[in-house]
Design an enzyme around this catalytic site. Structure first.
Site, short mmCIF file in Angstrom:
data_model
loop_
_atom_site.label_atom_id
_atom_site.label_comp_id
_atom_site.label_asym_id
_atom_site.label_seq_id
_atom_site.Cartn_x
_atom_site.Cartn_y
_atom_site.Cartn_z
N HIS A 47 43.89 -40.50 6.36
CA HIS A 47 43.26 -41.82 6.33
C HIS A 47 44.02 -42.78 7.24
O HIS A 47 45.13 -42.50 7.70
CB HIS A 47 43.24 -42.35 4.89
N GLU A 49 45.62 -45.57 6.82
CA GLU A 49 46.94 -46.05 6.43
C GLU A 49 48.02 -45.05 6.79
O GLU A 49 49.09 -45.41 7.29
CB GLU A 49 46.98 -46.31 4.91
N ALA A 151 10.41 -52.89 18.06
CA ALA A 151 10.40 -53.49 19.40
C ALA A 151 9.03 -54.09 19.63
O ALA A 151 8.01 -53.45 19.34
CB ALA A 151 10.72 -52.45 20.47
N ASP A 197 3.53 -38.73 19.86
CA ASP A 197 4.55 -39.01 20.89
C ASP A 197 5.48 -37.83 21.17
O ASP A 197 6.13 -37.81 22.21
CB ASP A 197 5.40 -40.21 20.47
N VAL A 264 4.77 -46.27 8.90
CA VAL A 264 6.05 -45.98 8.26
C VAL A 264 6.84 -47.26 8.06
O VAL A 264 7.46 -47.48 7.01
CB VAL A 264 6.85 -44.96 9.10
N SER A 267 5.51 -49.03 5.09
CA SER A 267 5.81 -48.39 3.81
C SER A 267 7.22 -48.74 3.34
O SER A 267 7.43 -49.03 2.16
CB SER A 267 5.62 -46.87 3.91
#
Length: 327
Positions: A47, A49, A151, A197, A264, A267
């Site tokens: 970790h 630390e 977007a 797509d 989506v 939802s």
């Protein structure tokens, strides 16, 4: 603490589902020292630390340790960090936020205090909490932190009437969206988007931004994807969205990026499951009401039912704007 946060940011994409934590050891009587830095070492290593204390060596005795997240006090993949701090002889520990994980949750602080180490909690806590929001949300709810990426043009449209949408935003904004993908553990789209797509949903960033040890996000499809779809191999899911999120949480997904189409997006939004909206807005207009919008389906019937959030960040990305909105 800012230095510790910067150290944590550098390792985020290489440590999940572990929290990306940073630490800095400042030697006793030398507050001008640059500090010995440490950050979570990969998905199985020490970790933050412990890394910082090892870098400090003998200078750790009597030092002040700054760490973004409460040190652990239990044996996991690595020994308890609290014990390492005590053994190193640190005199004071400054902590950004406590760890909501039930295995820690105040126990690390208690162990340090019992050893006679001074502990201060809450240094830049709001900033640290924002940096660790996916981890904190996952440990508190068992579900991923959901980021809905959208977007649009200035008049809120996402695609032309004929369905074309490439490209609404500029290259800089699209590159920034790939950074958002890289920060996510999984990406979800609808089966309709896959069929229309055929997206790859991979991370495409310059080599300088993403290391060789980084992994691609898990690709998730709501529904069934064709066997020859570019998104394969992927995880195909169906059913209640909350249950899906709980399953992804069990798989170690801390942040889920929603990149599906308007259905989506609707939802997740309607179910109240979006934790952060990231909206890229292009300086462009379709100039009519026949282009496709951000969401599909019925919205708020009256102003009293309007969903309202708060803008937490605004940035210019090339010629576009990036807005981050939270509830």
């Amino acid at each position: 603490m800012g230095q510790a946060m910067n150290a944590a940011a550098k390792v985020r994409r290489r440590v999940a589902p572990r929290p990306w934590v940073g630490a800095v050891v400042v030697p006793a009587g030398n507050s001008d020292h640059a500090g010995f830095e440490g950050a979570t070492d990969g998905r199985t290593g020490p970790h933050a630390e412990v890394v910082a204390l090892a870098a400090a060596g003998e200078a750790a005795k009597g030092s002040t340790l700054y760490v973004t997240l409460e040190p652990c006090s239990h044996q996991g993949l690595t020994p308890p960090c609290a014990d390492s701090i005590i053994a190193a002889g640190a005199a004071r520990v400054v902590i950004g936020i406590t760890d909501p994980d039930p295995k820690v949750s105040g126990q690390g602080i208690a162990r340090l205090l019992a050893a006679g180490i001074a502990v201060d909690v809450g240094c830049r806590s709001d900033d640290v909490a924002r940096q660790l929001a996916p981890y904190l949300h996952h440990r508190s709810t068992g579900r991923p932190f959901v980021v809905l990426k959208l977007a649009s043009t200035l008049d809120g449209r996402t695609a032309a009437p004929d369905g074309t949408s490439q490209w609404i935003t500029g290259e800089d904004a699209r590159l920034d969206a790939h950074r958002l993908r890289a920060d996510s553990d999984a990406i979800v789209v609808g089966a309709g988007t896959v069929r229309s797509d055929n997206p790859l949903l991979t991370v495409r960033l310059p080599d300088a931004e993403i290391g060789s040890d980084d992994t691609e996000p898990l690709r998730v499809v709501l529904g069934a994807a064709p066997a020859n779809a570019a998104i394969q191999p992927c995880l195909e899911v169906s059913g209640d969205l909350t249950s899906i999120l709980e399953d992804l949480g069990d798989r170690g997904v801390l942040q889920l990026m929603v990149e599906g189409g308007a259905t989506v997006a609707q939802s997740f939004h309607e179910a109240g499951l979006v934790d952060r909206y990231v909206l890229y807005v292009a300086p462009a207009f379709f100039g009519g009401n026949d282009a496709l919008g951000l969401f599909s389906g019925a919205g708020a019937p009256t102003m009293a039912d309007l969903w309202r959030g708060r803008i937490v960040d605004v940035a210019r990305v090339g010629d576009d704007l990036r807005l981050e909105i939270e509830a």
